[in-house]
Every structure is written in structure tokens, then in C-alpha cells.
Design a protein around this motif. Structure first.
Motif, PDB file in Angstrom:
ATOM      1  N   LEU A  67       0.620   0.986  -9.965  1.00 56.41           N
ATOM      2  CA  LEU A  67       0.634   2.158  -9.099  1.00 56.41           C
ATOM      3  C   LEU A  67       1.532   1.930  -7.886  1.00 56.41           C
ATOM      4  CD1 LEU A  67      -0.496   4.967  -8.473  1.00 56.41           C
ATOM      5  CD2 LEU A  67      -2.405   3.834  -7.335  1.00 56.41           C
ATOM      6  N   VAL A  68       1.455   0.749  -7.298  1.00 60.03           N
ATOM      7  CA  VAL A  68       2.315   0.431  -6.153  1.00 60.03           C
ATOM      8  C   VAL A  68       3.780   0.459  -6.570  1.00 60.03           C
ATOM      9  CG1 VAL A  68       2.968  -1.423  -4.565  1.00 60.03           C
ATOM     10  CG2 VAL A  68       0.565  -0.870  -4.898  1.00 60.03           C
ATOM     11  N   VAL A  69       4.092  -0.089  -7.743  1.00 61.83           N
ATOM     12  CA  VAL A  69       5.470  -0.090  -8.230  1.00 61.83           C
ATOM     13  C   VAL A  69       5.970   1.341  -8.433  1.00 61.83           C
ATOM     14  CG1 VAL A  69       6.911  -0.674 -10.237  1.00 61.83           C
ATOM     15  CG2 VAL A  69       5.393  -2.388  -9.235  1.00 61.83           C
ATOM     16  N   VAL A  70       5.146   2.206  -9.015  1.00 65.87           N
ATOM     17  CA  VAL A  70       5.557   3.593  -9.243  1.00 65.87           C
ATOM     18  C   VAL A  70       5.784   4.328  -7.921  1.00 65.87           C
ATOM     19  CG1 VAL A  70       4.728   5.814 -10.130  1.00 65.87           C
ATOM     20  CG2 VAL A  70       4.548   3.770 -11.530  1.00 65.87           C
ATOM     21  N   ILE A  71       4.936   4.073  -6.940  1.00 59.15           N
ATOM     22  CA  ILE A  71       5.110   4.718  -5.634  1.00 59.15           C
ATOM     23  C   ILE A  71       6.404   4.253  -4.979  1.00 59.15           C
ATOM     24  CG2 ILE A  71       4.177   4.813  -3.284  1.00 59.15           C
ATOM     25  CD1 ILE A  71       1.375   4.800  -4.597  1.00 59.15           C
ATOM     26  N   VAL A  72       6.650   2.943  -4.983  1.00 59.50           N
ATOM     27  CA  VAL A  72       7.887   2.414  -4.380  1.00 59.50           C
ATOM     28  C   VAL A  72       9.097   2.943  -5.140  1.00 59.50           C
ATOM     29  CG1 VAL A  72       9.194   0.285  -3.988  1.00 59.50           C
ATOM     30  CG2 VAL A  72       6.776   0.379  -3.407  1.00 59.50           C
TER      31      VAL A  72
END
Length: 148
Positions: A67-72
Motif C-alpha cells: 500500500l505504501v509503494v502504491v501511494i508513493v
């Protein structure tokens, strides 16, 4: 004295013992807890992975990392397409024009399964937002036409 067993089946029984007399003065049994209190406690433990052990905690950590990767990644794509000076071109071109979704074939614009219920799949929020996008786009178009 309390028994806190986080494995399944859950046991959260506790007793109060009078130290001088060595007698049990009160009991609190997990079976006597109200249903909503049980659901609240179990929900928190299931969400943090305490009930299922280390394997589910690793899965939850992987999902959170994804999820963090997709947001970044989303912010990076926005940064590459952000408005810039006229002499600097964007690396990936311009964003799609308003109303582009109308040119898609119906199968690509919104595939539907007969009898499918969004709430069974846990995607009610995503489905609602996806359904609202064409309506918001049409409203923006009407306002723009009215101003001309």
C-alpha cells in the motif's frame, strides 16, 4: 490473576483473589462478556495479526508495504504529470482529457457480472467511487457548457 490466551479459542478469564484469606472474591469469565465487547477485542486482535500468529503478521506487513509503494507511486506519477513551464515537456505526456471514458467500449468501461453484489466482495467503497466518476464528469461538462 488473569488468563490471557491470544490463540484460538480465546480465553480471557480473570479472578480477584484476597491475598490475606486466599479466597476468590470475584470472577470475570470470557463467556460472560457482552457480544460487542468480544467482537471489539477479537476484531482488534485479528486486525493486528495476534490471533493467527507470525504468518499472518508477515502477510499484513507485506500488504501494508504494498500500500505504501502504491501511494508513493501515485504521487510520483502525479509529479511527472504536474503542470510545468511551457519549455519543459512532461516525460509521460498529458493526462487524459475530460470525457475520455465515453470513448471506451462498454466492456472496458465497466465490466459487470450478472448477480454480483459489491458488498460481498468487500469493494463497496471502490465501486461507489467508480460509479460516481462518470456522473461527476458529466456535471463538470454541463457547468462548463453553461458558462460558455
Amino acid at each position: 490473576m488473569a488468563q490471557d490466551d491470544d490463540s484460538w479459542p480465546v480465553r480471557y478469564d480473570s479472578v480477584a483473589v484476597d491475598a490475606a484469606a486466599g479466597e476468590v472474591t470475584s470472577r470475570s469469565r470470557w463467556a460472560d462478556y457482552p457480544v460487542l465487547a468480544k467482537l471489539s477485542r477479537l476484531g482488534v486482535q485479528a486486525n493486528t495479526g495476534v490471533l493467527s500468529g507470525a504468518a499472518i503478521q508477515l502477510v499484513l506487513a507485506a500488504v501494508a508495504s504494498g500500500l505504501v509503494v502504491v501511494i508513493v507511486w501515485g504521487y510520483r506519477m502525479w509529479w511527472q504529470r504536474r503542470p510545468r513551464r511551457a519549455d519543459r515537456a512532461a516525460a509521460f505526456g498529458r493526462a487524459p482529457a475530460r470525457g475520455t471514458w465515453r470513448q471506451l467500449p462498454p466492456a472496458a468501461a465497466g465490466p459487470r457480472c450478472p448477480g454480483r453484489r459489491r458488498d460481498r466482495l468487500g469493494a463497496a467503497a471502490a465501486g461507489d467511487h467508480t460509479a460516481r466518476l462518470p456522473a461527476v464528469d458529466a456535471a463538470v461538462g454541463l457547468v462548463q457548457r453553461a458558462r460558455r
